[in-house]
Design a protein around this motif. Structure first.
Motif, PDB file in Angstrom:
ATOM      1  N   ASP A 121       0.873  -1.179   0.000  1.00 31.17           N
ATOM      2  CA  ASP A 121       0.000   0.000   0.000  1.00 31.17           C
ATOM      3  C   ASP A 121       0.906   1.224   0.000  1.00 31.17           C
ATOM      4  O   ASP A 121       1.703   1.405   0.922  1.00 31.17           O
ATOM      5  CB  ASP A 121      -0.900   0.030   1.238  1.00 31.17           C
ATOM      6  CG  ASP A 121      -2.091  -0.897   1.131  1.00 31.17           C
ATOM      7  OD1 ASP A 121      -2.334  -1.450   0.037  1.00 31.17           O
ATOM      8  OD2 ASP A 121      -2.794  -1.070   2.138  1.00 31.17           O
ATOM      9  N   LEU A 122       0.781   2.046  -1.029  1.00 30.73           N
ATOM     10  CA  LEU A 122       1.625   3.229  -1.184  1.00 30.73           C
ATOM     11  C   LEU A 122       0.759   4.474  -1.034  1.00 30.73           C
ATOM     12  O   LEU A 122      -0.170   4.683  -1.818  1.00 30.73           O
ATOM     13  CB  LEU A 122       2.301   3.221  -2.557  1.00 30.73           C
ATOM     14  CG  LEU A 122       3.045   1.919  -2.922  1.00 30.73           C
ATOM     15  CD1 LEU A 122       3.623   2.010  -4.321  1.00 30.73           C
ATOM     16  CD2 LEU A 122       4.114   1.607  -1.896  1.00 30.73           C
ATOM     17  N   ASP A 123       1.037   5.278  -0.016  1.00 33.17           N
ATOM     18  CA  ASP A 123       0.264   6.495   0.235  1.00 33.17           C
ATOM     19  C   ASP A 123       0.703   7.596  -0.726  1.00 33.17           C
ATOM     20  O   ASP A 123       1.910   7.816  -0.917  1.00 33.17           O
ATOM     21  CB  ASP A 123       0.459   6.977   1.668  1.00 33.17           C
ATOM     22  CG  ASP A 123      -0.162   6.021   2.682  1.00 33.17           C
ATOM     23  OD1 ASP A 123      -1.037   5.225   2.297  1.00 33.17           O
ATOM     24  OD2 ASP A 123       0.240   6.085   3.856  1.00 33.17           O
ATOM     25  N   VAL A 124      -0.274   8.271  -1.321  1.00 32.84           N
ATOM     26  CA  VAL A 124       0.002   9.349  -2.276  1.00 32.84           C
ATOM     27  C   VAL A 124      -0.913  10.533  -1.975  1.00 32.84           C
ATOM     28  O   VAL A 124      -2.038  10.352  -1.505  1.00 32.84           O
ATOM     29  CB  VAL A 124      -0.198   8.888  -3.738  1.00 32.84           C
ATOM     30  CG1 VAL A 124       0.762   7.744  -4.084  1.00 32.84           C
ATOM     31  CG2 VAL A 124      -1.630   8.434  -3.999  1.00 32.84           C
ATOM     32  N   PRO A 125      -0.455  11.762  -2.250  1.00 29.72           N
ATOM     33  CA  PRO A 125      -1.295  12.926  -1.993  1.00 29.72           C
ATOM     34  C   PRO A 125      -2.369  13.137  -3.055  1.00 29.72           C
ATOM     35  O   PRO A 125      -3.391  13.762  -2.787  1.00 29.72           O
ATOM     36  CB  PRO A 125      -0.305  14.089  -1.981  1.00 29.72           C
ATOM     37  CG  PRO A 125       0.849  13.617  -2.781  1.00 29.72           C
ATOM     38  CD  PRO A 125       0.909  12.130  -2.596  1.00 29.72           C
ATOM     39  N   ASP A 126      -2.160  12.619  -4.279  1.00 29.76           N
ATOM     40  CA  ASP A 126      -3.087  12.839  -5.390  1.00 29.76           C
ATOM     41  C   ASP A 126      -3.195  11.543  -6.188  1.00 29.76           C
ATOM     42  O   ASP A 126      -2.257  11.175  -6.912  1.00 29.76           O
ATOM     43  CB  ASP A 126      -2.572  13.984  -6.257  1.00 29.76           C
ATOM     44  CG  ASP A 126      -3.481  14.323  -7.428  1.00 29.76           C
ATOM     45  OD1 ASP A 126      -4.151  13.414  -7.971  1.00 29.76           O
ATOM     46  OD2 ASP A 126      -3.509  15.499  -7.813  1.00 29.76           O
ATOM     47  N   LEU A 127      -4.321  10.838  -6.064  1.00 30.88           N
ATOM     48  CA  LEU A 127      -4.498   9.552  -6.740  1.00 30.88           C
ATOM     49  C   LEU A 127      -4.374   9.665  -8.255  1.00 30.88           C
ATOM     50  O   LEU A 127      -3.730   8.833  -8.894  1.00 30.88           O
ATOM     51  CB  LEU A 127      -5.860   8.945  -6.384  1.00 30.88           C
ATOM     52  CG  LEU A 127      -5.953   8.198  -5.064  1.00 30.88           C
ATOM     53  CD1 LEU A 127      -7.397   7.808  -4.772  1.00 30.88           C
ATOM     54  CD2 LEU A 127      -5.068   6.973  -5.059  1.00 30.88           C
ATOM     55  N   CYS A 154      -1.252  -1.084  -4.211  1.00 29.22           N
ATOM     56  CA  CYS A 154      -2.323  -0.098  -4.179  1.00 29.22           C
ATOM     57  C   CYS A 154      -1.741   1.299  -4.009  1.00 29.22           C
ATOM     58  O   CYS A 154      -0.820   1.493  -3.215  1.00 29.22           O
ATOM     59  CB  CYS A 154      -3.282  -0.362  -3.014  1.00 29.22           C
ATOM     60  SG  CYS A 154      -4.164  -1.925  -3.129  1.00 29.22           S
ATOM     61  N   LEU A 155      -2.293   2.233  -4.728  1.00 30.56           N
ATOM     62  CA  LEU A 155      -2.073   3.636  -4.450  1.00 30.56           C
ATOM     63  C   LEU A 155      -3.220   4.042  -3.540  1.00 30.56           C
ATOM     64  O   LEU A 155      -4.391   3.812  -3.865  1.00 30.56           O
ATOM     65  CB  LEU A 155      -2.087   4.476  -5.723  1.00 30.56           C
ATOM     66  CG  LEU A 155      -0.964   4.209  -6.725  1.00 30.56           C
ATOM     67  CD1 LEU A 155      -1.169   5.075  -7.962  1.00 30.56           C
ATOM     68  CD2 LEU A 155       0.396   4.436  -6.109  1.00 30.56           C
ATOM     69  N   CYS A 156      -2.898   4.620  -2.393  1.00 34.70           N
ATOM     70  CA  CYS A 156      -3.893   4.973  -1.381  1.00 34.70           C
ATOM     71  C   CYS A 156      -3.860   6.467  -1.123  1.00 34.70           C
ATOM     72  O   CYS A 156      -2.775   7.056  -0.955  1.00 34.70           O
ATOM     73  CB  CYS A 156      -3.592   4.233  -0.073  1.00 34.70           C
ATOM     74  SG  CYS A 156      -3.497   2.455  -0.243  1.00 34.70           S
ATOM     75  N   ALA A 157      -5.053   7.091  -1.099  1.00 37.18           N
ATOM     76  CA  ALA A 157      -5.126   8.504  -0.795  1.00 37.18           C
ATOM     77  C   ALA A 157      -4.583   8.724   0.605  1.00 37.18           C
ATOM     78  O   ALA A 157      -5.065   8.140   1.566  1.00 37.18           O
ATOM     79  CB  ALA A 157      -6.559   9.013  -0.917  1.00 37.18           C
TER      80      ALA A 157
END
Length: 119
Positions: free
Chosen positions: A73-79, A115-118
Motif C-alpha cells: 500500500d503506497l500512500d500518495v497525496p493525489d491519486l 495499491c495507491l492509497c489517498a
C-alpha cells in the motif's frame, strides 16, 4: 520486548534490477545491485529488496481460490497524478470499475499487486 526487527520486505521477480528501478522511480531511494539480489534503500531508512526467482509466476488479482500472499500500500497525496505516473513507468491497472474509492489497485511490471492509497 520484540524478538526481531524488520530488515526488509523482499519481492521475488524475474529481473530484480528492473523491478528495483521501477520502485525507485515510484518511491525514491537508491538502488544497490548485488546480482541476483537488489536492495532499494528508501527515504526514512527502510529497505525494499528484490530477489531473482527462476520460474516466477505473478499472483492473480483478484483470485478467490488463491491468496496473493502480499501487496504494498503506497500512500500518495493525489491519486490521479500518482496513477498517471505509475502507468507511465509500466504499471498495469488491475481494477478500474470503482474510481470513488480511496485506493486503486495496480500490478508492477513483474505482476505484483500494489495499491495507491489517498494519503
Amino acid at each position: 520486548m520484540a524478538v526481531a526487527e524488520l530488515g526488509a520486505v523482499v519481492l521475488d521477480c524475474p529481473d530484480p534490477r528492473a523491478l528495483a528501478g521501477f520502485y525507485a522511480e515510484v518511491l525514491g531511494g537508491s538502488v544497490e545491485d548485488q546480482g541476483d539480489w537488489v536492495d532499494l534503500s528508501l527515504p526514512g531508512g527502510r529497505t525494499l529488496s528484490f530477489q531473482a526467482a527462476p520460474g516466477f509466476v505473478p499472483p492473480k488479482w483478484p483470485d478467490p481460490e488463491h491468496s496473493q500472499q502480499i501487496h504494498l500500500d503506497l500512500d500518495v497525496p493525489d491519486l490521479d497524478a500518482a496513477e498517471q505516473a505509475v502507468l507511465a513507468l509500466g504499471a498495469t491497472p488491475l481494477e478500474t470499475e470503482d474510481r470513488t474509492r480511496t485506493f486503486r489497485v495496480y500490478a508492477d511490471p513483474a505482476g505484483h499487486p500494489f495499491c495507491l492509497c489517498a494519503g
